[in-house]
Design a protein around this motif. Structure first.
Motif, PDB file in Angstrom:
ATOM      1  N   LEU A 154       0.011  -1.090  -7.866  1.00 23.36           N
ATOM      2  CA  LEU A 154       0.939  -1.395  -6.957  1.00 23.36           C
ATOM      3  C   LEU A 154       2.517  -1.425  -6.991  1.00 23.36           C
ATOM      4  O   LEU A 154       3.173  -0.988  -6.287  1.00 23.36           O
ATOM      5  CB  LEU A 154       0.276  -2.191  -6.346  1.00 23.36           C
ATOM      6  CG  LEU A 154      -1.452  -1.717  -5.318  1.00 23.36           C
ATOM      7  CD1 LEU A 154      -1.768  -2.896  -4.695  1.00 23.36           C
ATOM      8  CD2 LEU A 154      -0.674  -0.433  -4.236  1.00 23.36           C
ATOM      9  N   GLY A 203       7.494 -14.993 -11.488  1.00 23.27           N
ATOM     10  CA  GLY A 203       7.020 -16.416 -10.265  1.00 23.27           C
ATOM     11  C   GLY A 203       6.209 -16.360  -8.900  1.00 23.27           C
ATOM     12  O   GLY A 203       5.581 -15.341  -9.127  1.00 23.27           O
ATOM     13  N   GLY A 205       5.709 -17.173  -5.219  1.00 28.02           N
ATOM     14  CA  GLY A 205       5.689 -16.228  -3.753  1.00 28.02           C
ATOM     15  C   GLY A 205       7.462 -16.566  -3.251  1.00 28.02           C
ATOM     16  O   GLY A 205       7.994 -16.547  -3.174  1.00 28.02           O
ATOM     17  N   GLY A 249      -3.324  -7.020   4.353  1.00 26.98           N
ATOM     18  CA  GLY A 249      -4.311  -7.166   4.635  1.00 26.98           C
ATOM     19  C   GLY A 249      -5.336  -6.156   5.575  1.00 26.98           C
ATOM     20  O   GLY A 249      -5.011  -5.011   6.108  1.00 26.98           O
ATOM     21  N   LEU A 411      -5.940  -0.869   8.437  1.00 31.53           N
ATOM     22  CA  LEU A 411      -5.266  -0.081   7.615  1.00 31.53           C
ATOM     23  C   LEU A 411      -6.650   1.222   7.386  1.00 31.53           C
ATOM     24  O   LEU A 411      -5.753   2.150   7.709  1.00 31.53           O
ATOM     25  CB  LEU A 411      -5.687  -1.530   6.018  1.00 31.53           C
ATOM     26  CG  LEU A 411      -5.225  -0.420   5.043  1.00 31.53           C
ATOM     27  CD1 LEU A 411      -3.572  -0.122   4.733  1.00 31.53           C
ATOM     28  CD2 LEU A 411      -5.150  -1.524   3.804  1.00 31.53           C
TER      29      LEU A 411
HETATM   30  P1  NAD Z   1      -0.265 -12.557  -1.636  1.00 32.91           P
HETATM   31  O1  NAD Z   1       0.349 -12.155  -0.189  1.00 32.91           O
HETATM   32  O2  NAD Z   1      -0.603 -13.969  -1.981  1.00 32.91           O
HETATM   33  O3  NAD Z   1       0.816 -11.711  -2.775  1.00 32.91           O
HETATM   34  C1  NAD Z   1       1.614 -10.630  -2.680  1.00 32.91           C
HETATM   35  C2  NAD Z   1       3.384 -11.173  -3.384  1.00 32.91           C
HETATM   36  O4  NAD Z   1       3.581 -11.998  -2.254  1.00 32.91           O
HETATM   37  C3  NAD Z   1       3.286 -11.977  -4.492  1.00 32.91           C
HETATM   38  O5  NAD Z   1       3.513 -11.185  -5.694  1.00 32.91           O
HETATM   39  C4  NAD Z   1       3.519 -13.234  -4.352  1.00 32.91           C
HETATM   40  O6  NAD Z   1       3.852 -14.067  -5.339  1.00 32.91           O
HETATM   41  C5  NAD Z   1       4.478 -13.026  -3.420  1.00 32.91           C
HETATM   42  N1  NAD Z   1       4.594 -14.034  -2.275  1.00 32.91           N
HETATM   43  C6  NAD Z   1       3.545 -14.740  -1.949  1.00 32.91           C
HETATM   44  N2  NAD Z   1       4.923 -15.523  -0.657  1.00 32.91           N
HETATM   45  C7  NAD Z   1       5.496 -14.672  -0.738  1.00 32.91           C
HETATM   46  C8  NAD Z   1       6.667 -15.581   0.501  1.00 32.91           C
HETATM   47  N3  NAD Z   1       6.438 -16.078   1.003  1.00 32.91           N
HETATM   48  N4  NAD Z   1       7.668 -14.318   0.057  1.00 32.91           N
HETATM   49  C9  NAD Z   1       8.425 -13.448  -0.588  1.00 32.91           C
HETATM   50  N5  NAD Z   1       6.857 -13.045  -2.184  1.00 32.91           N
HETATM   51  C10 NAD Z   1       5.886 -13.460  -1.685  1.00 32.91           C
HETATM   52  O7  NAD Z   1      -1.283 -11.757  -1.559  1.00 32.91           O
HETATM   53  P2  NAD Z   1      -2.286 -11.256  -2.654  1.00 32.91           P
HETATM   54  O8  NAD Z   1      -3.170 -12.608  -2.783  1.00 32.91           O
HETATM   55  O9  NAD Z   1      -1.348 -11.312  -4.356  1.00 32.91           O
HETATM   56  O10 NAD Z   1      -3.048  -9.935  -2.111  1.00 32.91           O
HETATM   57  C11 NAD Z   1      -3.852  -9.844  -1.786  1.00 32.91           C
HETATM   58  C12 NAD Z   1      -3.278  -9.039  -0.633  1.00 32.91           C
HETATM   59  O11 NAD Z   1      -3.026  -7.856  -0.703  1.00 32.91           O
HETATM   60  C13 NAD Z   1      -4.836  -9.315   0.317  1.00 32.91           C
HETATM   61  O12 NAD Z   1      -4.486  -9.547   1.427  1.00 32.91           O
HETATM   62  C14 NAD Z   1      -4.601  -7.693   0.866  1.00 32.91           C
HETATM   63  O13 NAD Z   1      -5.366  -6.964   1.453  1.00 32.91           O
HETATM   64  C15 NAD Z   1      -3.201  -7.031   0.468  1.00 32.91           C
HETATM   65  N6  NAD Z   1      -3.351  -5.725   0.139  1.00 32.91           N
HETATM   66  C16 NAD Z   1      -2.567  -4.664   0.335  1.00 32.91           C
HETATM   67  C17 NAD Z   1      -2.434  -3.434  -0.075  1.00 32.91           C
HETATM   68  C18 NAD Z   1      -1.715  -2.468   0.927  1.00 32.91           C
HETATM   69  O14 NAD Z   1      -1.560  -1.273   1.171  1.00 32.91           O
HETATM   70  N7  NAD Z   1      -1.796  -2.668   2.321  1.00 32.91           N
HETATM   71  C19 NAD Z   1      -2.612  -3.251  -1.383  1.00 32.91           C
HETATM   72  C20 NAD Z   1      -3.312  -4.632  -2.017  1.00 32.91           C
HETATM   73  C21 NAD Z   1      -3.633  -5.241  -1.809  1.00 32.91           C
END
Ligand code: NAD
Length: 479
Positions: A154, A203, A205, A249, A411
C-alpha cells in the motif's frame, strides 16, 4: 536489534530529536528493533529536500523517469526474499503471503505506473478558431501515509503514481510495520532515483503523520488507514485546501446465492474471510447466505476453516500467522467477547492460540466464525479487521441488499450468483466502491479503487491516481 533511520535527501539519517520507538515481532511478541520517533522538524527537513529536488524531477523526460521507476520495480523483485522475510517479521503475516502477494504487488505498482507515465495524456477541445487544452501538471511535494496490513504494497501504491506524475514525495509508513519501507530507500538509491525526490519519515501518526498533513508546502495527502484517523486528517487539511485521497475502513458483505458455483465460492470465501488473518480492508467479514444452502455452507465452511494451518509465519506451510500487534490482538479478542455478549454463537475459533517455544508469547487468534447476530449489533456494524466473520441466512434479494447496505461503510462487496439480472441489480444498488461478482480481490490496476460512505473519499488506481497527483489547468488559445 535492527535500528531503522529516516530516508531524507537520499541519505539514511537519525531523527533530529534522537527519539526511537520499539518495533515488535508479532510472531514472538518480542522487541526486535527500533524505529525513529520523528517529529515536525524531521518532516520539514524532508520537505526542504523534496522542494529542492522537485524542479529537476518534474522536468525530467518521461522516458528517463520511466527507466528509474522501472529500475525500482526490478530492484524490489531482485530483493524478493529479503523483503518478504522483513515483511513477515514485521507484521506477523505468513512468509508465503509476503512472498506471493505483498512484495510482487509492490514491484508491480512501480512497473505499472512507470508505464502509465509514458501514456498519460490530456484532452483538447475545439471551437471554430479556438483550441482549449488541458495541462495536468505535478503538484510539487505530496504526502503519502499508509497502514500496517499490506505495508509495502500500500505504501508503493501511493508513492509510485505520485512519482510517476512528477511529484516529490514524503512517505510515512505505519509505525507498526516500517521495515520494508526502510529497505525501499536502499532500492531507490540503487535504481538512481535522485536524492530528495522520495523521502521516508518514520514515526507515530499524531506526530510525524500529522506534521505531514499540516506542512504548508505539502500540496496533497494520500492516506490509507482507519476512518477515525481519516476524519482527523480531513479536519486539518480541509481549511488548508489540500487535495485529499482517503481510503478508509470497511465492513464488507459477502452475498452468497444458491445458484452460485458452489466449490469456487467456498474456496474463495475461506480466503476472503481469513487471508492475512482477516486484516485486509477488502475481506468479507459479513457473510450472508441464501437459506436453501445455508446449513450446507455453514458445515462446509467451518470444516474448511478448521483445516487451515495456523503457525509460525516463517514456516511456508502456515496458512495463518500472527495478528499485527498486542493492541490489535486485544482489540480483536474484545470483539469476540462482545459477539458472545450480543448473543452470537461461536461456530469455530473464538480464542487465542498459544504456540510453543519462542512463539509462546506471539499474538495468534484462531479463525473465528460467529452466527446468530442481527445486523444492528456492534459486531456487525463496527470494523474488527481481524480473523472474525459473522454468518447469517437471508430469503430474498431485497433482504440481501438491505443487509449488505445496512452499515456505515461502503468499500467492497462480493456477490456469488449466476443470475444475470440479479448481478446487474446488485452492481447498481450495492453501496460500495467495488463490487466483485463470482470473484474476490481480483485486481486490475487500471480500475478505480476506493470506497463510499465512511470508507473514504477519492479513488486510487490507473488514471484516477495520475489525475489525483496532478493539477488540472485549462489553456484557451485563439490563433
Ligand atoms: P491507522 O489509521 O491507525 O493508521 C494508518 C496510518 O496513518 C499510519 O501510518 C499512522 O501512523 C497514520 N496516522 C494515524 N493517525 C494519524 C493522524 N492523526 N494524522 C496523520 N497520520 C495518522 O490505521 P491502521 O490501524 O494502520 O490500519 C488499519 C485501517 O486501515 C483499517 O481501518 C483498514 O480498513 C484501513 N485500510 C483501508 C484500506 C483501503 O484501501 N480503504 C486499505 C488498507 C487498510
Amino acid at each position: 536489534m535492527i535500528i531503522l533511520q529516516n530516508y531524507i535527501d537520499g541519505k539514511f539519517i537519525s531523527p533530529i530529536g534522537g527519539r526511537y520507538l520499539d518495533n515488535h515481532n508479532p510472531a514472538t511478541g518480542q522487541v526486535y528493533g527500533k524505529i525513529p520517533d520523528s517529529g515536525p522538524e524531521d518532516v520539514d527537513a524532508a520537505v526542504q529536500a523534496a522542494t529542492a529536488a522537485f524542479p529537476a524531477w518534474a522536468a525530467m523526460p518521461p522516458e528517463q523517469r520511466h527507466d528509474i521507476l522501472r529500475g525500482i520495480s526490478d530492484g524490489i523483485l531482485a530483493n524478493l526474499d529479503r523483503l518478504a522475510e522483513a515483511e513477515s517479521l514485521d507484521s506477523g503475516k505468513t512468509i508465503t503471503t509476503a512472498r506471493t502477494v505483498d512484495i510482487p504487488r509492490a514491484a508491480l505498482n512501480f512497473k505499472f505506473f512507470a508505464t502509465a507515465l509514458l501514456h498519460f495524456a490530456s484532452e483538447s477541445h475545439q471551437m471554430p478558431g479556438v483550441i482549449s487544452y488541458t495541462l495536468r501538471q505535478p503538484l510539487g511535494v505530496v504526502g503519502g501515509i499508509s497502514p500496517w496490513n499490506l505495508p509495502l504494497y500500500l505504501f508503493t501504491w501511493k508513492v509510485a503514481p505520485a512519482l510517476a506524475a512528477g511529484n516529490c514525495v514524503i512517505g510515512k509508513p505505519s509505525e507498526v510495520t516500517p521495515y520494508t519501507a526502510y529497505l525501499l530507500g536502499e532500492i531507490c538509491n540503487a535504481a538512481g532515483l535522485p536524492p530528495g525526490v522520495f523521502n521516508i519519515v518514520h514515526g507515530l501518526g499524531p506526530r510525524a503523520g500529522e506534521a505531514i498533513v499540516r506542512h504548508p508546502q505539502i500540496k496533497a495527502v494520500s492516506f490509507t488507514g482507519s476512518t477515525r484517523a481519516g476524519a482527523e486528517i480531513a479536519r486539518i487539511a480541509a481549511p488548508m485546501f489540500k487535495k485529499l485521497s482517503l481510503e478508509l475502513g470497511g465492513k464488507n458483505p459477502n452475498l452468497i446465492f444458491a445458484d452460485c458455483d458452489y466449490e469456487r465460492m467456498l474456496q474463495t470465501t475461506v480466503g476472503s474471510s481469513f487471508n492475512n488473518q482477516g486484516q485486509i480492508c477488502l475481506c468479507g467479514s459479513r457473510i450472508y447466505v441464501e437459506r436453501p444452502i445455508y446449513e450446507k455452507f455453514k458445515n462446509d465452511f467451518v470444516a474448511a476453516v478448521n483445516n487451515m494451518k495456523l503457525g509460525d509465519p516463517a514456516d511456508p506451510a502456515s496458512r495463518l500467522g500472527a495478528v499485527v500487534s498486542k493492541l490489535h490482538f486485544d482489540k480483536v479478542l474484545s470483539y469476540i467477547e462482545l459477539a458472545k455478549q450480543e448473543g452470537g454463537t461461536i461456530l469455530c475459533g473464538g480464542h487465542q492460540i498459544q504456540l510453543s517455544g519462542p512463539l509462546a508469547d506471539g499474538w495468534y487468534i484462531a479463525p473465528t466464525v460467529v452466527e446468530g447476530l442481527p445486523l444492528e449489533c456492534r459486531t456487525n456494524q463496527e470494523e474488527i479487521f481481524g480473523p472474525v466473520v459473522t454468518l447469517q441466512p437471508f430469503d430474498t434479494d431485497d433482504e440481501a441488499l438491505a443487509l449488505a447496505n445496512g452499515v456505515p461503510y461502503g468499500l467492497s462487496s462480493t456477490v456469488w450468483t449466476n443470475n444475470l439480472a440479479r448481478t446487474q441489480r446488485f452492481a447498481t444498488e450495492l453501496q460500495a466502491g467495488i463490487v466483485w461478482v463470482n470473484c474476490w480481490l481480483l485486481r486490475d490496476l487500471r480500475t478505480p479503487f476506493g470506497g463510499v460512505k465512511q470508507s473514504g473519499v477519492g479513488r486510487e488506481g490507473g488514471w484516477e491516481a495520475m489525475r489525483f497527483f496532478t493539477e488540472t489547468k485549462n489553456v484557451t488559445v485563439v490563433g
